[in-house]
Design an enzyme around this catalytic site. Structure first.
Site, mmCIF file in Angstrom:
data_model
loop_
_atom_site.group_PDB
_atom_site.id
_atom_site.type_symbol
_atom_site.label_atom_id
_atom_site.label_comp_id
_atom_site.label_asym_id
_atom_site.label_seq_id
_atom_site.Cartn_x
_atom_site.Cartn_y
_atom_site.Cartn_z
ATOM 1 N N GLY A 13 0.837 -1.196 0.000
ATOM 2 C CA GLY A 13 0.000 0.000 0.000
ATOM 3 C C GLY A 13 0.867 1.238 0.000
ATOM 4 O O GLY A 13 2.007 1.220 -0.471
ATOM 5 N N GLU B 239 2.598 6.163 3.519
ATOM 6 C CA GLU B 239 2.061 6.752 4.760
ATOM 7 C C GLU B 239 1.589 5.639 5.692
ATOM 8 O O GLU B 239 1.943 5.611 6.872
ATOM 9 C CB GLU B 239 0.873 7.685 4.460
ATOM 10 C CG GLU B 239 1.189 8.893 3.588
ATOM 11 C CD GLU B 239 1.459 8.544 2.126
ATOM 12 O OE1 GLU B 239 0.796 7.632 1.589
ATOM 13 O OE2 GLU B 239 2.358 9.181 1.520
ATOM 14 N N CYS C 213 1.944 0.426 -8.820
ATOM 15 C CA CYS C 213 3.061 0.914 -8.009
ATOM 16 C C CYS C 213 4.314 1.107 -8.854
ATOM 17 O O CYS C 213 5.097 2.013 -8.624
ATOM 18 C CB CYS C 213 3.329 -0.068 -6.885
ATOM 19 S SG CYS C 213 3.482 -1.746 -7.483
ATOM 20 N N GLU D 67 4.214 10.371 -6.028
ATOM 21 C CA GLU D 67 3.441 9.311 -6.692
ATOM 22 C C GLU D 67 2.021 9.809 -6.950
ATOM 23 O O GLU D 67 1.325 10.223 -6.030
ATOM 24 C CB GLU D 67 3.402 8.056 -5.817
ATOM 25 C CG GLU D 67 2.697 6.914 -6.516
ATOM 26 C CD GLU D 67 2.635 5.651 -5.672
ATOM 27 O OE1 GLU D 67 2.365 5.745 -4.468
ATOM 28 O OE2 GLU D 67 2.831 4.566 -6.249
HETATM 29 P P1 NAD Z 1 -3.392 2.410 1.275
HETATM 30 O O1 NAD Z 1 -2.087 2.464 1.986
HETATM 31 O O2 NAD Z 1 -4.349 3.523 1.477
HETATM 32 O O3 NAD Z 1 -4.190 1.093 1.693
HETATM 33 C C1 NAD Z 1 -3.624 -0.191 1.568
HETATM 34 C C2 NAD Z 1 -4.287 -1.116 2.565
HETATM 35 O O4 NAD Z 1 -3.974 -0.688 3.876
HETATM 36 C C3 NAD Z 1 -5.825 -1.150 2.467
HETATM 37 O O5 NAD Z 1 -6.275 -2.468 2.707
HETATM 38 C C4 NAD Z 1 -6.217 -0.218 3.616
HETATM 39 O O6 NAD Z 1 -7.529 -0.477 4.086
HETATM 40 C C5 NAD Z 1 -5.165 -0.565 4.643
HETATM 41 N N1 NAD Z 1 -4.967 0.454 5.676
HETATM 42 C C6 NAD Z 1 -5.219 1.791 5.595
HETATM 43 N N2 NAD Z 1 -4.934 2.383 6.787
HETATM 44 C C7 NAD Z 1 -4.487 1.411 7.615
HETATM 45 C C8 NAD Z 1 -4.028 1.392 8.974
HETATM 46 N N3 NAD Z 1 -3.984 2.501 9.710
HETATM 47 N N4 NAD Z 1 -3.615 0.231 9.505
HETATM 48 C C9 NAD Z 1 -3.639 -0.904 8.764
HETATM 49 N N5 NAD Z 1 -4.078 -0.964 7.485
HETATM 50 C C10 NAD Z 1 -4.496 0.187 6.914
HETATM 51 O O7 NAD Z 1 -3.061 2.195 -0.272
HETATM 52 P P2 NAD Z 1 -4.058 2.068 -1.507
HETATM 53 O O8 NAD Z 1 -4.630 3.417 -1.785
HETATM 54 O O9 NAD Z 1 -5.009 0.933 -1.268
HETATM 55 O O10 NAD Z 1 -3.054 1.625 -2.667
HETATM 56 C C11 NAD Z 1 -2.238 2.528 -3.343
HETATM 57 C C12 NAD Z 1 -0.813 2.474 -2.816
HETATM 58 O O11 NAD Z 1 -0.339 1.129 -2.830
HETATM 59 C C13 NAD Z 1 0.130 3.235 -3.715
HETATM 60 O O12 NAD Z 1 1.047 3.978 -2.945
HETATM 61 C C14 NAD Z 1 0.850 2.135 -4.478
HETATM 62 O O13 NAD Z 1 2.098 2.465 -5.001
HETATM 63 C C15 NAD Z 1 0.939 1.066 -3.453
HETATM 64 N N6 NAD Z 1 1.168 -0.242 -4.091
HETATM 65 C C16 NAD Z 1 2.399 -0.845 -3.960
HETATM 66 C C17 NAD Z 1 2.656 -2.063 -4.610
HETATM 67 C C18 NAD Z 1 3.998 -2.763 -4.511
HETATM 68 O O14 NAD Z 1 4.079 -3.944 -4.869
HETATM 69 N N7 NAD Z 1 5.058 -2.126 -4.057
HETATM 70 C C19 NAD Z 1 1.640 -2.662 -5.354
HETATM 71 C C20 NAD Z 1 0.413 -2.021 -5.459
HETATM 72 C C21 NAD Z 1 0.185 -0.812 -4.816
#
Ligand code: NAD
Length: 493
Positions: A245, A248, A301, A397
């Site tokens: 994710g 942050e 990502c 990003e």
């Molecule tokens: P996000 O960080 O908002 O959410 C990701 C997950 O974390 C979701 O399931 C969300 O519900 C959960 N989450 C949110 N707050 C949380 C907390 N306080 N505690 C625990 N879990 C929590 O990201 P997103 O908007 O779903 O996805 C986009 C981001 O993911 C982008 O930055 C992207 O680059 C990244 N990403 C990385 C890869 C990789 O392989 N490196 C792959 C895909 C996406």
């Protein structure tokens, strides 16, 4: 650029919109639910149970019991492999359903999950099925201990309960990258998918149930990040958090995991460069370079959105990308010929449009796109800027279909610009010079480098980033190592 008509999803059988805990499909403890919208129509697809901390606790206890003393702790590696092979077969059987679910809940053109994400997920299960009976320790030569022969060997044991937290952009594939290696290693899993797109993960749970996974080995707890996700990260019964994710949330998870001394794997964002050297085969480069920016609406990502190009060919490359952007058909994810769908939700749309404004404010030149489509759904035009690497559109990003062409004057400058980013997930190099390809690949600070191509991670290869792009690796042998811990046994003979 063309747009298509009204979205027309096929009739898809949705998975149970509930939690999957200890082999049961159940409502949340407080009966709470959240809405899942179709980003292409802004209409509701489903109402899904929102896991509470109590539900997460039940899921972790079920997973804990199976990994410590339950039936799963006694299943042999070859039998785990058989279950994972069946799961791969079932993913292939349900390819159309899974692809349609992703198009419906993520807004991506259905041909993308049909040809990329879902086959990749099946390959991931098949790859890790092969590992399940090949996980072993080492016998390490050591000196005698006070005159007595010592035999020292290691055992690779399952790390335990894995809390897997996934984003919405590639829900089947990224869940598979976490679930398949963990199960192959003998771990159990509590999976929390993103609230924007939980349906594909729930369908995956149906398939693993059908494949013969004992109850409680995989649990799925859809819900809010700051409720269900937070409860999972804080739970003392979880041994490892495997998170994909945003940086942050990744930072917060690392801090909380630090407090309870859990293992963490963090796959975070990216701002990947593509360096186009003057000797590149431009005709072959352009279609793939455009895909590396715009595939999945740029919600990838590893999207290679900084096109760092030799100034002598800058005009040709910029014109080629503009032409590619104009040829993209934005529209109904289910209509033949659509090559770009809708962004995931309104706030993502606002974010992308905000970056278009930031690009203009910072002095970048808008070459193509930049606007929302005048229709229902969160559609935005594929966008190309000519800019510099210090502008916000090149440093932050965006997670949308926005690429920036950035000219360079000498090869060292190209590498410096490519590395001048907080991120380090992936990079692409376009050149016909073999020495330059190796040299550049070695000097780029990123977890992966493609030369003269770009594509999704392969389950056989390690995947992960450096700097703000993350900590640790998943997939391939690294995926097994990340889900096991190595115990030393000393026997004094
Ligand atoms: P996000 O960080 O908002 O959410 C990701 C997950 O974390 C979701 O399931 C969300 O519900 C959960 N989450 C949110 N707050 C949380 C907390 N306080 N505690 C625990 N879990 C929590 O990201 P997103 O908007 O779903 O996805 C986009 C981001 O993911 C982008 O930055 C992207 O680059 C990244 N990403 C990385 C890869 C990789 O392989 N490196 C792959 C895909 C996406």
């Amino acid at each position: 650029m063309a747009t298509t008509g009204v979205p027309s999803a096929p009739q898809i059988r949705l998975p149970p919109p509930r939690l999957f805990v200890d082999g049961e499909w159940c409502e949340a403890a407080d009966g709470g639910r959240f809405e899942v919208l179709n980003p292409a129509t802004e209409e509701r697809i489903a109402e899904v149970s929102a896991a509470t901390p109590d539900d997460v606790d039940r899921a972790v206890r079920a997973a804990r019991a199976q990994v410590d003393t339950g039936e799963w702790s006694r299943v042999s590696g070859s039998d785990r492999g058989r279950i994972l092979t069946r799961a791969a077969d079932l993913i292939e059987r349900d390819l159309e359903t899974l692809a349609a679910l992703e198009a419906l809940e993520v807004g991506k053109p259905v041909h993308e999950p049909r040809t990329s994400d879902i086959p990749n997920a099946a390959e991931t299960f098949r790859h890790f099925a092969g590992w399940a009976d090949k996980i072993h320790g080492r016998q390490i030569p050591v000196p005698d201990l006070r005159g007595r022969t010592r035999l020292s060997y290691t055992r690779r044991e399952p790390i335990g309960v894995v809390g897997a937290i996934t984003p919405w952009n590639a829900p089947t594939m990224i869940a598979s990258w976490k679930v398949a290696p963990a199960l192959a290693a003998g771990c159990t899993v509590v999976l929390k998918p993103a609230p924007d797109a939980p349906l594909a993960a729930l369908h995956l749970a149906l398939l693993l149930e059908e494949a013969g996974l004992p109850a409680g080995v995989l649990n799925v707890v859809p819900g809010w990040g700051n409720v269900a996700g937070d409860a999972l990260v804080r739970h003392p019964g979880v041994d490892k958090i495997s998170f994909t994710g945003s940086p942050e949330v990744g930072r917060r998870i690392a801090m909380l995991a630090g407090e309870s001394l859990k293992a963490v794997g963090l796959e975070l964002g990216g701002k990947s460069p593509q360096i186009v050297f003057a000797d590149a085969d431009i005709e072959a480069t352009l279609p793939i370079a455009a895909r590396a920016i715009f595939a999945n609406q740029g919600e990838i990502c590893a999207a290679a959105t900084r096109v760092i190009v030799d100034r002598r060919i800058k005009d040709d490359v910029a014109a080629g990308l503009v032409e590619a952007a104009r040829r993209i058909r934005v529209g109904d994810p289910f209509e033949d010929g659509t090559t770009m769908g809708a962004l995931i939700n309104e706030s993502q749309l606002e974010r992308v449009l905000g970056y278009v404004r930031a690009g203009l404010e910072d002095g970048a030149e808008l070459l193509a796109g930049g606007s929302r489509l005048d229709r229902r759904g969160y559609f935005v035009e594929p966008t190309v800027f000519l800019g510099t690497n210090d502008q916000r559109i090149a440093q932050e990003e965006i997670f949308g279909p926005v690429g920036t062409v950035i000219p360079f004057d000498d090869p060292d400058e190209a590498i410096r610009l490519a590395n001048d980013t907080p991120y380090g997930l992936s990079a692409v190099v376009w050149t016909r010079d073999l020495s330059r390809a190796h040299d550049t690949a070695a000097r780029l600070r990123s977890g992966a480098v493609w030369v003269n191509a770009a594509g999704p991670p392969d389950p056989r290869l390690p995947w992960g980033g450096v700097k703000t792009s993350g900590i640790g690796r998943e997939l391939g042998l690294a995926g097994i190592e990340a889900n096991t811990s190595e115990k030393v046994v000393n026997i004094v003979l």
